[in-house]
Design a protein around this motif. Structure first.
Motif, PDB file in Angstrom:
ATOM      1  N   LEU A  11      97.416 -36.134 125.459  1.00 48.27           N
ATOM      2  CA  LEU A  11      97.296 -35.385 125.786  1.00 48.27           C
ATOM      3  C   LEU A  11      97.703 -35.003 126.902  1.00 48.27           C
ATOM      4  CD1 LEU A  11      94.219 -34.418 123.331  1.00 48.27           C
ATOM      5  CD2 LEU A  11      95.978 -32.897 123.608  1.00 48.27           C
ATOM      6  N   GLY A  12      99.138 -33.810 127.288  1.00 47.24           N
ATOM      7  CA  GLY A  12      98.867 -33.280 128.716  1.00 47.24           C
ATOM      8  C   GLY A  12     100.191 -33.386 128.836  1.00 47.24           C
ATOM      9  N   ASP A  13     100.295 -31.812 130.213  1.00 47.51           N
ATOM     10  CA  ASP A  13     101.461 -31.264 130.821  1.00 47.51           C
ATOM     11  C   ASP A  13     102.490 -31.666 130.440  1.00 47.51           C
ATOM     12  OD1 ASP A  13     102.004 -33.476 132.280  1.00 47.51           O
ATOM     13  OD2 ASP A  13     101.433 -32.378 134.067  1.00 47.51           O
ATOM     14  N   GLU A  14     103.928 -31.340 129.930  1.00 46.51           N
ATOM     15  CA  GLU A  14     104.975 -31.415 129.948  1.00 46.51           C
ATOM     16  C   GLU A  14     105.452 -32.906 130.499  1.00 46.51           C
ATOM     17  OE1 GLU A  14     108.964 -29.258 128.741  1.00 46.51           O
ATOM     18  OE2 GLU A  14     108.225 -28.549 129.917  1.00 46.51           O
ATOM     19  N   LYS A  41     100.590 -23.618 129.788  1.00 47.15           N
ATOM     20  CA  LYS A  41      99.651 -22.218 129.710  1.00 47.15           C
ATOM     21  C   LYS A  41      99.156 -21.799 128.702  1.00 47.15           C
ATOM     22  CE  LYS A  41     101.425 -21.602 134.017  1.00 47.15           C
ATOM     23  NZ  LYS A  41     101.836 -21.627 135.382  1.00 47.15           N
ATOM     24  N   GLU A  42      99.915 -21.344 127.817  1.00 52.52           N
ATOM     25  CA  GLU A  42      99.409 -20.125 126.628  1.00 52.52           C
ATOM     26  C   GLU A  42      99.393 -21.291 125.753  1.00 52.52           C
ATOM     27  OE1 GLU A  42     103.606 -21.757 126.551  1.00 52.52           O
ATOM     28  OE2 GLU A  42     102.440 -20.246 128.211  1.00 52.52           O
ATOM     29  N   THR A  43      98.766 -22.480 125.940  1.00 52.09           N
ATOM     30  CA  THR A  43      98.288 -23.569 124.481  1.00 52.09           C
ATOM     31  C   THR A  43      96.310 -22.965 124.828  1.00 52.09           C
ATOM     32  OG1 THR A  43     100.181 -25.590 125.084  1.00 52.09           O
ATOM     33  CG2 THR A  43      97.162 -26.476 123.571  1.00 52.09           C
ATOM     34  N   ILE A  48      94.081 -27.898 121.609  1.00 46.45           N
ATOM     35  CA  ILE A  48      93.747 -28.836 122.349  1.00 46.45           C
ATOM     36  C   ILE A  48      92.642 -29.758 121.946  1.00 46.45           C
ATOM     37  CG2 ILE A  48      93.453 -29.618 124.625  1.00 46.45           C
ATOM     38  CD1 ILE A  48      93.991 -27.259 126.124  1.00 46.45           C
ATOM     39  N   GLU A  49      91.543 -28.937 122.413  1.00 47.56           N
ATOM     40  CA  GLU A  49      90.051 -29.861 120.979  1.00 47.56           C
ATOM     41  C   GLU A  49      90.892 -30.793 119.794  1.00 47.56           C
ATOM     42  OE1 GLU A  49      85.550 -28.841 120.463  1.00 47.56           O
ATOM     43  OE2 GLU A  49      86.739 -27.840 122.114  1.00 47.56           O
ATOM     44  N   GLU A  50      91.121 -29.264 119.118  1.00 48.79           N
ATOM     45  CA  GLU A  50      91.280 -29.893 117.749  1.00 48.79           C
ATOM     46  C   GLU A  50      92.699 -31.153 117.904  1.00 48.79           C
ATOM     47  OE1 GLU A  50      93.963 -28.129 114.016  1.00 48.79           O
ATOM     48  OE2 GLU A  50      93.512 -26.983 115.400  1.00 48.79           O
ATOM     49  N   ALA A  51      93.520 -31.721 118.554  1.00 48.29           N
ATOM     50  CA  ALA A  51      93.978 -32.428 118.790  1.00 48.29           C
ATOM     51  C   ALA A  51      93.502 -33.472 119.306  1.00 48.29           C
ATOM     52  CB  ALA A  51      95.015 -32.193 119.491  1.00 48.29           C
ATOM     53  N   PHE A  52      92.054 -33.500 120.504  1.00 48.30           N
ATOM     54  CA  PHE A  52      91.140 -34.262 120.746  1.00 48.30           C
ATOM     55  C   PHE A  52      91.473 -35.269 119.375  1.00 48.30           C
ATOM     56  CE2 PHE A  52      87.601 -36.177 122.372  1.00 48.30           C
ATOM     57  CZ  PHE A  52      88.338 -37.097 123.459  1.00 48.30           C
ATOM     58  N   ARG A  53      89.551 -33.979 118.681  1.00 47.77           N
ATOM     59  CA  ARG A  53      89.230 -34.521 117.369  1.00 47.77           C
ATOM     60  C   ARG A  53      89.770 -35.114 116.410  1.00 47.77           C
ATOM     61  NH1 ARG A  53      83.856 -32.708 118.790  1.00 47.77           N
ATOM     62  NH2 ARG A  53      84.141 -31.278 120.106  1.00 47.77           N
ATOM     63  N   GLY A  54      91.378 -35.052 116.551  1.00 48.53           N
ATOM     64  CA  GLY A  54      92.232 -35.600 115.647  1.00 48.53           C
ATOM     65  C   GLY A  54      92.620 -36.781 116.083  1.00 48.53           C
TER      66      GLY A  54
END
Length: 119
Positions: A11-14, A41-43, A48-54
């Motif tokens: 999970l990170g910047d480009e 910036k527009e994420t 972000i939290e959904e991806a982390f929990r996934g």
């Protein structure tokens, strides 16, 4: 998953995610879900939290690498994760240097040992 190792999720910047993808980290699971998320910036914070929990729920992921400035955005979710696998590691980005005082996993690990243990 017999005979296969666990994946690293990012999970990170480009720049961070691109570097890890060029290093061969990128994978899709059997449901075609990637093991990475590029945060721009527009994420949305919810995304972000959904991806982390996934990533936490996937049994094929052993390590989650997250830029520390992104970890700060979802600190409550990171602090709630208490299992050892997947391990969550906060890493610096090009724009944001690593600050050990903000790393909740490092603080938790330091609390497990005394000065006597390290002698």
């Amino acid at each position: 998953m017999a005979g296969r190792g666990k994946l690293i999720a990012v999970l990170g910047d480009e720049d961070t995610v691109t570097g890890f993808l060029l290093g061969g980290v990128g994978e899709l699971d059997k449901h075609r879900r990637p093991n990475f998320l590029v945060v721009e910036k527009e994420t949305a914070l919810a995304e972000i939290e959904e991806a982390f929990r996934g990533f936490l729920c996937r049994d094929d992921i052993g390590i989650i690498l997250i830029n520390q400035f992104i970890a700060e955005m979802i600190r409550h979710a990171i602090d709630a994760h208490t299992k050892s696998i997947p391990a969550v590691l906060e890493i610096p980005s090009k724009e944001h240097p690593y600050d050990a005082s903000k790393d909740s996993i490092l603080r938790r690990a330091k609390g497990m040992f005394t000065a006597e243990d390290l002698r």
